[in-house]
Design a protein around this motif. Sequence first.
Motif, mmCIF file in Angstrom:
data_model
loop_
_atom_site.group_PDB
_atom_site.id
_atom_site.type_symbol
_atom_site.label_atom_id
_atom_site.label_comp_id
_atom_site.label_asym_id
_atom_site.label_seq_id
_atom_site.Cartn_x
_atom_site.Cartn_y
_atom_site.Cartn_z
ATOM 1 N N SER A 1 38.770 -86.865 -49.468
ATOM 2 C CA SER A 1 39.517 -85.702 -48.981
ATOM 3 C C SER A 1 38.823 -85.140 -47.751
ATOM 4 O O SER A 1 37.579 -85.100 -47.709
ATOM 5 N N PRO A 2 39.564 -84.716 -46.707
ATOM 6 C CA PRO A 2 38.925 -84.154 -45.505
ATOM 7 C C PRO A 2 38.091 -82.927 -45.839
ATOM 8 O O PRO A 2 38.483 -82.096 -46.667
ATOM 9 N N LYS A 3 36.914 -82.826 -45.218
ATOM 10 C CA LYS A 3 36.057 -81.675 -45.430
ATOM 11 C C LYS A 3 36.650 -80.448 -44.749
ATOM 12 O O LYS A 3 37.289 -80.544 -43.702
ATOM 13 N N ASP B 1 33.394 -86.953 -42.100
ATOM 14 C CA ASP B 1 34.421 -85.910 -42.115
ATOM 15 C C ASP B 1 35.156 -85.832 -43.445
ATOM 16 O O ASP B 1 36.091 -85.039 -43.592
ATOM 17 N N PHE B 2 34.774 -86.654 -44.403
ATOM 18 C CA PHE B 2 35.455 -86.681 -45.690
ATOM 19 C C PHE B 2 34.482 -86.400 -46.822
ATOM 20 O O PHE B 2 33.302 -86.764 -46.767
ATOM 21 N N THR B 3 35.015 -85.752 -47.850
ATOM 22 C CA THR B 3 34.292 -85.607 -49.111
ATOM 23 C C THR B 3 34.743 -86.727 -50.027
ATOM 24 O O THR B 3 35.945 -86.931 -50.224
ATOM 25 N N MET B 4 33.779 -87.467 -50.570
ATOM 26 C CA MET B 4 34.123 -88.581 -51.450
ATOM 27 C C MET B 4 33.597 -88.303 -52.853
ATOM 28 O O MET B 4 32.468 -87.860 -53.032
ATOM 29 N N LEU C 1 37.844 -80.755 -53.070
ATOM 30 C CA LEU C 1 38.508 -80.016 -52.000
ATOM 31 C C LEU C 1 37.676 -78.855 -51.478
ATOM 32 O O LEU C 1 38.123 -78.130 -50.577
ATOM 33 N N GLN C 2 36.476 -78.655 -52.078
ATOM 34 C CA GLN C 2 35.599 -77.557 -51.685
ATOM 35 C C GLN C 2 36.344 -76.215 -51.772
ATOM 36 O O GLN C 2 36.343 -75.399 -50.858
ATOM 37 N N GLU D 1 46.416 -81.652 -54.075
ATOM 38 C CA GLU D 1 46.417 -81.997 -52.651
ATOM 39 C C GLU D 1 46.494 -83.514 -52.523
ATOM 40 O O GLU D 1 46.016 -84.248 -53.389
ATOM 41 N N ASN D 2 47.110 -83.980 -51.431
ATOM 42 C CA ASN D 2 47.130 -85.407 -51.162
ATOM 43 C C ASN D 2 45.739 -85.879 -50.747
ATOM 44 O O ASN D 2 45.003 -85.170 -50.053
ATOM 45 N N ALA D 3 45.395 -87.085 -51.174
ATOM 46 C CA ALA D 3 44.061 -87.625 -50.871
ATOM 47 C C ALA D 3 44.162 -89.141 -50.758
ATOM 48 O O ALA D 3 45.169 -89.760 -51.152
#
Length: 410
Positions: free
Chosen positions: A171-173, A186-189, A219-220, A99-101
């Motif tokens: 990456s967006p949650k 709102d992001f996972t780091m 990316l959960q 995925e793009n990040a």
Amino acid sequence: MNTAFYIARRYLFAKKSTNAINIISTISVLGVFVGSAALIIILSVFNGFEEVVLKMYNTFTPEVVVVPSHGKTFDPDTDTFKQIKGDSRIYSYTEVLAENALLRYGDRQSVGLVKGVSDQYLKNQSLDSITVQGSFVLENSSGPQAVIGSAIQNYLMINTNDPFTPLQIYSPKKGSNASSINPADDFTMATIPVAGVFELQQDFDDMTIVPLSFTRELLQEPKNISSIEINLLPNVSAESFKKEIERQLGEGFVVKDRLQQNQVLYNILGSEKWAVYIILTFILIIAIFNIIGSLTMLVLDKLKDIAVLSSLGASKRLIKRIFLMEGMMITMTGCIFGLLVGFLFCWAQKEFGFVQMSQENLMIPSAYPVAFKGMDFVLVFITVSVFSFIASALSSNLSVKKINHINKDL
């Protein structure tokens, strides 16, 4: 022996009354010789560059890839995939979650593709050859490691020898509605040290490769994957394997071979080669049509012979064939020797590499690469034969006209 061939062969080596005929014939042979040799050399060089480029792409392009026909991810833990994974023809079976990040290092940031791969990805023996800094390692005693493309390193100015500054990936949650007061919520780091840098080609150099487990956390995504990359054992047909698993998986998945994964690249390589072939063929046609002048002068030189043959009962068709075969012999002599010299030149270049390029890197050799394809030799031979026949036929028509004039005079 064929009468037309016998007489044409005698005319080819017989002394002419006008030396200009020999000169023009020699020029015709040399023109076809140079054109044929140049055409086969250029096509062989294009074949060599095609092999080099495809080898570069094949380092990162698997023989077969499986992706979902709808959506971005799928569950790999089904009976069908377990059966495919256990196939004895498979060399490596890599599960991929990509995925793009947002990538951040120090005060610099960039967007790039983060590709999480399972352990079998490292079975690719070509990975070390494209590693320009550090090593291609995705996990060690201290935990997950990342390997980044040279484009990412150049833009973010990443120092692989600095263990205290890891690469930050955002990456967006899942399920985030972007309504938080703090956008960072709102992001996972996740942070990961960089173990190495690879350099291959612009299409891949903005990629960050990490372990699959790291990408799942980022990316959960605890279960699904984006694709499955499969490389086969030697002497296993990728095309037949692809068709077989297409039947197994059905319409829910798309199975691609290397050509389908890089369709644009294959089209560009093919169109460039054909464009060069057409351009050089036009030059070759000009050289071939020099035979018209040579045969025209030969017909004028052999008017007495034509009259004698006609009086002995030779048909117009026989006399026309004599000069037709004369022209074919002149041009095909140049073609055969041109193909032979072109082959010897390419063989010498392949063995000794005496024509060098300006620079060398890990994937491109210092000498111009060449590769032989039998169809190239057949193509050049047919091309010369067709246009030689046309040019010789046009010139041989003059002999028939001269017979008509002789008959009128009689």
